[in-house]
Design an enzyme around this catalytic site. Structure first.
Site, PDB file in Angstrom:
ATOM      1  N   LYS A  22       0.993  -1.290   0.116  1.00 40.89           N
ATOM      2  CA  LYS A  22      -0.077  -0.161  -0.166  1.00 40.89           C
ATOM      3  C   LYS A  22       0.763   1.377  -0.333  1.00 40.89           C
ATOM      4  CE  LYS A  22      -1.749   1.786   3.806  1.00 40.89           C
ATOM      5  NZ  LYS A  22      -1.759   3.303   4.492  1.00 40.89           N
ATOM      6  N   ASN A  23       1.861   1.237   0.978  1.00 41.27           N
ATOM      7  CA  ASN A  23       2.762   2.707   0.991  1.00 41.27           C
ATOM      8  C   ASN A  23       3.595   2.895  -0.111  1.00 41.27           C
ATOM      9  OD1 ASN A  23       0.904   3.101   3.061  1.00 41.27           O
ATOM     10  ND2 ASN A  23       2.326   2.423   4.744  1.00 41.27           N
ATOM     11  N   CYS A 117      -5.542   7.924   9.157  1.00 31.98           N
ATOM     12  CA  CYS A 117      -5.646   7.438  10.639  1.00 31.98           C
ATOM     13  C   CYS A 117      -5.617   8.675  11.301  1.00 31.98           C
ATOM     14  CB  CYS A 117      -4.960   6.428  10.924  1.00 31.98           C
ATOM     15  SG  CYS A 117      -5.020   4.828   9.942  1.00 31.98           S
ATOM     16  N   ARG A 122      -0.248  14.722  12.896  1.00 28.78           N
ATOM     17  CA  ARG A 122       0.562  14.312  11.704  1.00 28.78           C
ATOM     18  C   ARG A 122       0.685  15.599  10.640  1.00 28.78           C
ATOM     19  NH1 ARG A 122      -2.358   8.842   9.280  1.00 28.78           N
ATOM     20  NH2 ARG A 122       0.034   8.560   8.749  1.00 28.78           N
ATOM     21  N   ASP A 306       3.865   0.497  11.860  1.00 26.37           N
ATOM     22  CA  ASP A 306       2.670  -0.030  11.206  1.00 26.37           C
ATOM     23  C   ASP A 306       2.314  -1.479  11.544  1.00 26.37           C
ATOM     24  OD1 ASP A 306       2.810   1.676   8.272  1.00 26.37           O
ATOM     25  OD2 ASP A 306       2.515   2.441  10.222  1.00 26.37           O
ATOM     26  N   ARG A 398      -8.801  -0.584   3.892  1.00 23.93           N
ATOM     27  CA  ARG A 398      -7.877   0.548   3.414  1.00 23.93           C
ATOM     28  C   ARG A 398      -6.582  -0.098   3.063  1.00 23.93           C
ATOM     29  NH1 ARG A 398      -6.628   5.250   6.843  1.00 23.93           N
ATOM     30  NH2 ARG A 398      -5.657   5.748   5.199  1.00 23.93           N
TER      31      ARG A 398
HETATM   32  C1  EPZ Z   1       3.863   7.060   6.395  1.00 31.17           C
HETATM   33  O1  EPZ Z   1       3.091   8.174   6.914  1.00 31.17           O
HETATM   34  C2  EPZ Z   1       2.791   5.879   6.446  1.00 31.17           C
HETATM   35  N1  EPZ Z   1       1.438   6.196   5.287  1.00 31.17           N
HETATM   36  C3  EPZ Z   1       2.213   5.370   7.753  1.00 31.17           C
HETATM   37  O2  EPZ Z   1       1.211   4.267   7.609  1.00 31.17           O
HETATM   38  C4  EPZ Z   1       3.511   5.207   8.775  1.00 31.17           C
HETATM   39  O3  EPZ Z   1       2.992   4.923   9.944  1.00 31.17           O
HETATM   40  C5  EPZ Z   1       4.413   6.266   8.539  1.00 31.17           C
HETATM   41  O4  EPZ Z   1       4.782   6.612   7.248  1.00 31.17           O
HETATM   42  C6  EPZ Z   1       5.636   5.855   9.303  1.00 31.17           C
HETATM   43  O5  EPZ Z   1       6.414   4.847   8.732  1.00 31.17           O
HETATM   44  C7  EPZ Z   1       1.531   6.113   3.898  1.00 31.17           C
HETATM   45  O6  EPZ Z   1       2.961   5.957   3.623  1.00 31.17           O
HETATM   46  C8  EPZ Z   1       0.571   6.494   3.436  1.00 31.17           C
HETATM   47  P1  EPZ Z   1       6.106  10.122   8.415  1.00 31.17           P
HETATM   48  P2  EPZ Z   1       3.526   9.552   7.253  1.00 31.17           P
HETATM   49  O7  EPZ Z   1       5.954  11.407   7.618  1.00 31.17           O
HETATM   50  O8  EPZ Z   1       4.285  10.003   5.886  1.00 31.17           O
HETATM   51  C9  EPZ Z   1       5.756  13.442  12.210  1.00 31.17           C
HETATM   52  C10 EPZ Z   1      -0.101   2.694   7.594  1.00 31.17           C
HETATM   53  O9  EPZ Z   1      -0.861   2.086   8.664  1.00 31.17           O
HETATM   54  N2  EPZ Z   1       5.916  14.443  11.167  1.00 31.17           N
HETATM   55  O10 EPZ Z   1       7.184   9.319   8.716  1.00 31.17           O
HETATM   56  O11 EPZ Z   1       2.690  10.538   7.464  1.00 31.17           O
HETATM   57  C11 EPZ Z   1       4.266  12.851  11.904  1.00 31.17           C
HETATM   58  O12 EPZ Z   1       3.429  13.429  12.665  1.00 31.17           O
HETATM   59  C12 EPZ Z   1       0.038   4.351   7.641  1.00 31.17           C
HETATM   60  O13 EPZ Z   1      -0.196   2.186   6.707  1.00 31.17           O
HETATM   61  C13 EPZ Z   1       6.129  15.716  11.566  1.00 31.17           C
HETATM   62  O14 EPZ Z   1       6.115  16.064  12.411  1.00 31.17           O
HETATM   63  O15 EPZ Z   1       4.830   9.398   8.192  1.00 31.17           O
HETATM   64  C14 EPZ Z   1       4.518  11.392  12.586  1.00 31.17           C
HETATM   65  O16 EPZ Z   1       4.280  11.439  13.816  1.00 31.17           O
HETATM   66  C15 EPZ Z   1      -0.291   4.675   9.188  1.00 31.17           C
HETATM   67  N3  EPZ Z   1       6.213  16.665  10.482  1.00 31.17           N
HETATM   68  C16 EPZ Z   1       6.168  11.120  12.288  1.00 31.17           C
HETATM   69  O17 EPZ Z   1       6.572  12.297  12.076  1.00 31.17           O
HETATM   70  C17 EPZ Z   1       6.056  16.380   8.808  1.00 31.17           C
HETATM   71  O18 EPZ Z   1       6.136  17.194   8.272  1.00 31.17           O
HETATM   72  C18 EPZ Z   1       6.175  10.095  11.110  1.00 31.17           C
HETATM   73  O19 EPZ Z   1       5.664  10.872  10.239  1.00 31.17           O
HETATM   74  C19 EPZ Z   1       6.059  14.903   8.731  1.00 31.17           C
HETATM   75  C20 EPZ Z   1       5.911  13.913   9.868  1.00 31.17           C
END
Ligand code: EPZ
Length: 428
Positions: A22-23, A117, A122, A306, A398
């Site tokens: 998916k990701n 989610c 986020r 995840d 999803r």
């Molecule tokens: C991706 O989300 C995945 N989603 C998530 O999977 C996964 O949990 C996450 O990466 C971590 O591996 C998709 O790929 C669509 P991040 P993403 O940017 O890109 C903070 C699932 O179950 N952050 O690595 O949103 C943020 O709040 C889903 O498949 C900032 O503060 O993850 C988060 O707490 C759930 N500022 C942490 O970093 C930013 O600009 C990780 O975010 C970006 C992120």
């Protein structure tokens, strides 16, 4: 409304085929916008987030043709910048990639604020930092993110304050056709980052270092269409590994890349699960008791966030006290309240869930509070004798292709029922 009804206690035995990731599918489908050409993407998972992403592209003017169940042809030549429907974009986090793709192709973008989610804020401040470093002016107003680089995008050095999957993807999407070279520091290493970079390079981009801390993007004039196959879903695979362990079953999980599963396999083996690795499959079985374990989630190659809820469900079944420390996502323990309805003894202290495992669980009426939480409830339900009903299962659709079919094929007593507030309407 739909719910899952599971009569648990049966060891899962047989073979499960893993679908595309998916990701990786979400960024790659959106990245096809950058080519202004025709792309064929294969091994797409049949899940609602992919369907939604294809629908968004179609609403933007792309011509979408499903060639087979898991192969899609995307012609992005007719696409119109800034035309993604807000009400669709707000349903998932993957919509953030529209920002990087529109900026990369049109040097401007307008996208509704992404959803997904409910884990808390986020933020996308790091995405914005990357866009500004490349020469764009960004604003967030009235639920929309807009950005523009009237003088075009230029190569830059981007240092992420924290490891961000989405931010790393968006920095690549926005910089592939910028003038000059971009260096992305403190980049995420996830396999889906590498898959997205490989897709872009197949389209003519010049990206090196994906999968390491530092990714270098040499801007090119334009990209062209290509055919590309998505990598297998390591989180789907890990979920079935946990299901085999939870039910004292024996599963052959095929179409996987074992290296992507290393942190998951290591923790399951610590719990007493037997795992045999083959070229593109793993054999997972458990006969003895589950040992307690400590897990800390980390960016790849650490234990994936995840897989955190799924591991929590398993910890309920392990003898002794296990600690589950979440370091990536702000607030990802809501599912523990649902496990408590099944009799689990778990408490959350700060960013750590503490499971006093071994107490017998029982079937109950529970909710899938988010995608991976839903998977955790399925694992717990499969492990305990008796009936468990899981509602709000649209979250599960999803990210898991044909979950009911795949589980039934290995012996699970699981049914999908449609109901309204008063009666059952249909059984799938
Ligand atoms: C991706 O989300 C995945 N989603 C998530 O999977 C996964 O949990 C996450 O990466 C971590 O591996 C998709 O790929 C669509 P991040 P993403 O940017 O890109 C903070 C699932 O179950 N952050 O690595 O949103 C943020 O709040 C889903 O498949 C900032 O503060 O993850 C988060 O707490 C759930 N500022 C942490 O970093 C930013 O600009 C990780 O975010 C970006 C992120």
């Amino acid at each position: 409304m739909e719910k899952l009804i599971i009569n648990g206690g049966t060891p899962l035995r047989g073979k499960v085929q893993i679908s595309g990731m998916k990701n990786a599918a979400l960024p790659i489908v959106v990245a096809s916008l950058l080519t202004n050409d025709v792309c064929v993407i294969e091994n797409l998972p049949s899940i609602s987030d992919v369907t939604l992403t294809l629908t968004i592209l179609e609403k933007m003017g792309c011509r979408i043709r499903m060639l087979t169940r898991d192969r899609v042809e995307i012609d992005s030549r007719p696409a119109v910048c800034g035309s993604s429907p807000v009400e669709l974009v707000s349903k998932m986090r993957g919509s953030t990639y529209l920002l990087g793709a529109e900026l990369g192709r049109w040097h401007r973008t307008k996208v509704g604020y992404p959803g997904g989610c409910d884990f808390g804020v986020r933020a996308i401040d790091q995405h914005i930092k990357a866009f500004e470093a490349l020469g764009a002016e960004v604003s967030v107003d009235k639920g929309c993110v807009t950005a523009a680089a009237p003088r075009g995008l230029h190569g830059s050095s981007i240092y992420f304050d924290l490891v961000t999957v989405g931010g790393t993807v968006n920095a690549m999407l926005a910089s592939v056709m910028a003038k000059g070279t971009t260096v992305i520091e403190n980049a995420a290493h996830e396999p889906h980052i590498v898959d997205t970079a490989n897709f872009l390079n197949t389209c003519g981009a010049r990206i090196t270092g994906a999968g390491t801390d530092t990714i270098k993007v040499r801007g090119v004039e334009k990209l062209h269409g290509c055919s590309y196959a998505i990598i297998p879903d390591m989180i789907e695979a890990g979920t079935y590994m946990c299901a085999a362990a939870a039910t004292s079953g024996a599963l052959v999980i095929s179409n996987v890349i074992p290296k992507h599963l290393e942190s998951i396999s290591a923790k399951l083996e610590e719990m007493g699960v037997l795992i045999e690795e083959y070229d593109d499959s793993v054999y997972v079985t458990r006969s003895g008791p589950l040992n307690r374990v400590n897990v800390k989630t980390l960016p790849y190659p650490g234990f994936p966030t995840d897989m955190q809820p799924q591991m929590g469900a398993l910890m309920c079944l392990a003898e002794g006290t296990s600690y589950l420390n979440e370091t990536v996502i702000e607030n990802r323990f809501k599912y523990t309240n649902e496990l408590q309805k099944m009799g689990a003894s778990v408490r959350v202290v700060g960013h750590t869930a503490i499971f006093d495992g071994g107490a017998p669980l029982s079937g109950a009426k529970v909710r899938a509070v988010d995608l991976r939480a839903g998977a955790a409830m399925v694992i717990a339900a499969l492990a305990v004798r008796g009936i468990t009903e899981i509602s709000e299962i649209d979250h599960i659709d999803r990210g898991y292709e044909d979950l009911v079919g795949k589980l039934r094929a290995v012996g699970a007593d699981i049914r999908l029922v449609v109901y309204n507030d008063t009666q059952m309407l249909d059984e799938a």
